[in-house]
Design an enzyme around this catalytic site. Structure first.
Site, PDB file in Angstrom:
ATOM      1  N   SER A  82      11.580 -21.089  25.782  1.00  0.00           N
ATOM      2  CA  SER A  82      12.825 -20.463  26.230  1.00  0.00           C
ATOM      3  C   SER A  82      12.662 -18.956  26.293  1.00  0.00           C
ATOM      4  CB  SER A  82      13.942 -20.838  25.242  1.00  0.00           C
ATOM      5  OG  SER A  82      15.111 -20.135  25.560  1.00  0.00           O
TER       6      SER A  82
ATOM      7  N   HIS B 162      14.835 -16.388  26.256  1.00  0.00           N
ATOM      8  CA  HIS B 162      15.608 -15.400  25.474  1.00  0.00           C
ATOM      9  C   HIS B 162      15.139 -15.259  24.035  1.00  0.00           C
ATOM     10  CE1 HIS B 162      18.640 -17.965  23.186  1.00  0.00           C
ATOM     11  NE2 HIS B 162      18.168 -18.856  24.021  1.00  0.00           N
TER      12      HIS B 162
ATOM     13  N   GLN C 291      10.486 -21.558  19.339  1.00  0.00           N
ATOM     14  CA  GLN C 291      10.405 -20.475  18.343  1.00  0.00           C
ATOM     15  C   GLN C 291       8.996 -19.895  18.201  1.00  0.00           C
ATOM     16  OE1 GLN C 291      12.809 -18.861  16.891  1.00  0.00           O
ATOM     17  NE2 GLN C 291      14.537 -20.187  17.389  1.00  0.00           N
TER      18      GLN C 291
ATOM     19  N   CYS D  26      23.193 -22.245  16.328  1.00  0.00           N
ATOM     20  CA  CYS D  26      23.948 -23.393  16.826  1.00  0.00           C
ATOM     21  C   CYS D  26      24.841 -23.997  15.759  1.00  0.00           C
ATOM     22  CB  CYS D  26      23.009 -24.471  17.319  1.00  0.00           C
ATOM     23  SG  CYS D  26      21.867 -23.837  18.491  1.00  0.00           S
TER      24      CYS D  26
ATOM     25  N   GLY E 265      15.541 -23.756  26.679  1.00  0.00           N
ATOM     26  CA  GLY E 265      14.940 -24.714  25.762  1.00  0.00           C
ATOM     27  C   GLY E 265      15.663 -26.062  25.742  1.00  0.00           C
TER      28      GLY E 265
ATOM     29  N   THR F 280      18.800 -24.647  43.067  1.00  0.00           N
ATOM     30  CA  THR F 280      18.265 -23.352  43.529  1.00  0.00           C
ATOM     31  C   THR F 280      17.773 -22.544  42.338  1.00  0.00           C
ATOM     32  OG1 THR F 280      19.788 -23.413  45.366  1.00  0.00           O
ATOM     33  CG2 THR F 280      18.845 -21.262  44.834  1.00  0.00           C
TER      34      THR F 280
ATOM     35  N   ASN G 139      13.496 -23.510  13.649  1.00  0.00           N
ATOM     36  CA  ASN G 139      14.315 -22.340  13.955  1.00  0.00           C
ATOM     37  C   ASN G 139      15.054 -21.789  12.739  1.00  0.00           C
ATOM     38  OD1 ASN G 139      15.350 -25.031  14.731  1.00  0.00           O
ATOM     39  ND2 ASN G 139      17.316 -23.973  14.814  1.00  0.00           N
TER      40      ASN G 139
HETATM   41  N1  PLP Z   1      14.809 -25.402  20.385  1.00  0.00           N
HETATM   42  C1  PLP Z   1      14.748 -24.520  19.386  1.00  0.00           C
HETATM   43  C2  PLP Z   1      13.760 -24.705  18.284  1.00  0.00           C
HETATM   44  C3  PLP Z   1      15.622 -23.428  19.371  1.00  0.00           C
HETATM   45  O1  PLP Z   1      15.567 -22.555  18.362  1.00  0.00           O
HETATM   46  C4  PLP Z   1      16.556 -23.288  20.413  1.00  0.00           C
HETATM   47  C5  PLP Z   1      17.543 -22.190  20.395  1.00  0.00           C
HETATM   48  O2  PLP Z   1      17.948 -21.717  19.360  1.00  0.00           O
HETATM   49  C6  PLP Z   1      16.554 -24.241  21.450  1.00  0.00           C
HETATM   50  C7  PLP Z   1      15.671 -25.279  21.399  1.00  0.00           C
HETATM   51  C8  PLP Z   1      17.504 -24.134  22.594  1.00  0.00           C
HETATM   52  O3  PLP Z   1      17.051 -23.155  23.507  1.00  0.00           O
HETATM   53  P1  PLP Z   1      18.055 -22.544  24.582  1.00  0.00           P
HETATM   54  O4  PLP Z   1      18.990 -21.654  23.833  1.00  0.00           O
HETATM   55  O5  PLP Z   1      17.167 -21.789  25.522  1.00  0.00           O
HETATM   56  O6  PLP Z   1      18.721 -23.699  25.245  1.00  0.00           O
END
Ligand code: PLP
Length: 409
Positions: free
Chosen positions: A219, A221, A199, A345, A91, A257, A171
């Site tokens: 993203s 994960h 999200q 984060c 993301g 790659t 998030n």
């Molecule tokens: N954007 C949002 C809304 C997210 O919740 C997150 C991750 O928590 C990201 C971006 C970042 O994604 P990534 O962990 O794949 O870099």
């Protein structure tokens, strides 16, 4: 020697596998476990079909084919065309490529960007970086319900606006923004529109055409795929200035790659999500609402942060007067529940969450939040156990809290 290093590595584990299995995991907005089917799909691409997807021999072509079918799976989940999908490392990278890519490519047309007060740092910090490099950024307020107002957006648009970037769902508090409406305004005014849908993809229906977006980040994960892989939807015809330079991979927008196994995993995760979307969303809404009712009815001076219904099916974000979020998380951890305060984060930072202050909370209130983000493997029994655990922990912490005692005397 190699064995010693491996043994040391094993000793460093903080938690035993059996404990993880017993744990009630309620932090799916931070990350989700890899679905076993996803893992199975990825496995051959590490050891057997390890070819570089840019090579001409059959081993490389095998990787290319796998990648292209993953591209199809991602495109299908969001209603895009295959050629509109660029694979990235996640993301954060998708957001950077989209925002800087539009800003630098189109700076001759204008230098104004509009975003919101509650973006993820991947967008927020990118906008702040651009501000230091000659761009002007307007941050739209979100009010108490955590939602931007279309009128504010219309008022913010100038003839220098080249990009609007507003997240699909937040998030931390899970609020869902009026993306389709924003997109139609952007289209009418011929302004590029990006949304961070990290999200929402895999949790609610996301269709790039219905949402009127030009660029969309996702993203892997967050939807039961592996970490370190993601995608950016770039509507056909839209040109971006690359932020990285190298080989011509991913139409030169994201050189390097390709992470074939990761991409295969993302593709499979998208396919599974597409198949189960409605069923999972309904299950999550039921669990979420049971949790919200149990907490708000069972604990005095407890509140839900963000809009009551315009929120992700899997998100509940609470605050409790007199409680400090970090203590709450640690006590819940000791009861086997993984949850968070703020976002993953910001969970190690001491400042209050910018999202919670943006919805008008005082610093002390913002420090007392609890985010529970559910996954389809959670059960009603786990929800009931969690409600009881939160009640017990809140009551214990309040007994020790000078903040709480002084508010009650
Ligand atoms: N954007 C949002 C809304 C997210 O919740 C997150 C991750 O928590 C990201 C971006 C970042 O994604 P990534 O962990 O794949 O870099």
């Amino acid at each position: 020697m190699l064995y010693c290093i491996r043994d040391e590595f094993k000793l460093k584990k903080l938690i035993k596998v059996e404990e993880v299995r017993k744990m009630i995991y309620m932090d799916h907005s931070a990350t989700s476990p890899v679905d076993p089917e996803v893992f199975e799909a990825m496995k051959p691409y590490f050891i057997e079909f390890f070819g570089n997807a840019s090579t001409l021999y059959s081993l490389g072509r095998e990787s290319r084919m796998a990648m292209e079918s993953a591209r199809e799976q991602v495109a299908s989940l969001i209603g895009a065309e295959k050629k509109e999908i660029i694979f990235t490392s996640g993301g954060t990278e998708s957001d950077n490529i989209a925002i800087k890519g539009i800003a630098y490519k189109h700076k001759n047309k204008g230098n104004h960007i509009i975003t919101s007060d509650i973006e993820h740092p991947a967008v927020d910090e990118t906008c702040k970086y651009l501000e230091k490099n000659g761009f002007e950024v307007t941050y739209l307020p979100v009010y108490e319900d955590g939602i931007v107002r279309v009128k504010d957006l219309e008022d913010a648009i100038t003839d220098k606006t080249i990009l609007i970037t507003i997240m699909h769902a937040n998030n931390e508090i899970g609020t869902i923004q009026p993306i389709a409406e924003i997109g139609s305004i952007a289209r009418e005014k011929k302004i590029y529109f990006h949304t961070d849908a990290v999200q929402t993809v895999g949790k609610i229906s996301v269709n790039v055409n219905e949402l009127n977006v030009d660029l969309l980040s996702l993203s892997s994960h967050k939807l039961y795929g592996p970490k370190g892989v993601g995608a950016l939807y770039v509507k056909k015809g839209i040109r971006l200035e690359p932020i990285m330079h190298g080989g011509g991979h991913e139409r030169s927008i994201r050189p390097g790659t390709e992470n074939v196994a990761g991409i295969v995993g993302l593709g499979m995760a998208c396919s599974i999500a597409q198949e189960n979307l409605e069923k999972d969303a309904q299950k999550l809404i039921n669990l979420r609402d049971r949790l919200i009712a149990g907490v708000l009815n069972g604990i005095d001076d407890s509140y839900l942060n963000g809009h009551r219904t315009k929120r992700l099916p899997n998100n509940a974000n609470f605050r409790f007067t007199g409680i400090e979020g970090e203590s709450l998380i640690l006590h819940l951890d000791s009861k086997g529940i993984a949850s968070s305060t703020g976002s993953a984060c910001s969970s190690t930072k001491l400042e209050p969450s910018h999202v919670l202050t943006a919805i008008g909370l005082e610093e002390v209130e913002a420090h007392g939040s609890l985010r529970i983000s559910l996954g389809h493997e959670n059960t009603e029994k786990e929800i009931d156990y969690t409600i009881t655990a939160i009640k017990e922990v809140v009551s214990k912490l309040r007994e020790m809290s000078p903040l709480w005692c002084s508010s009650k005397t």
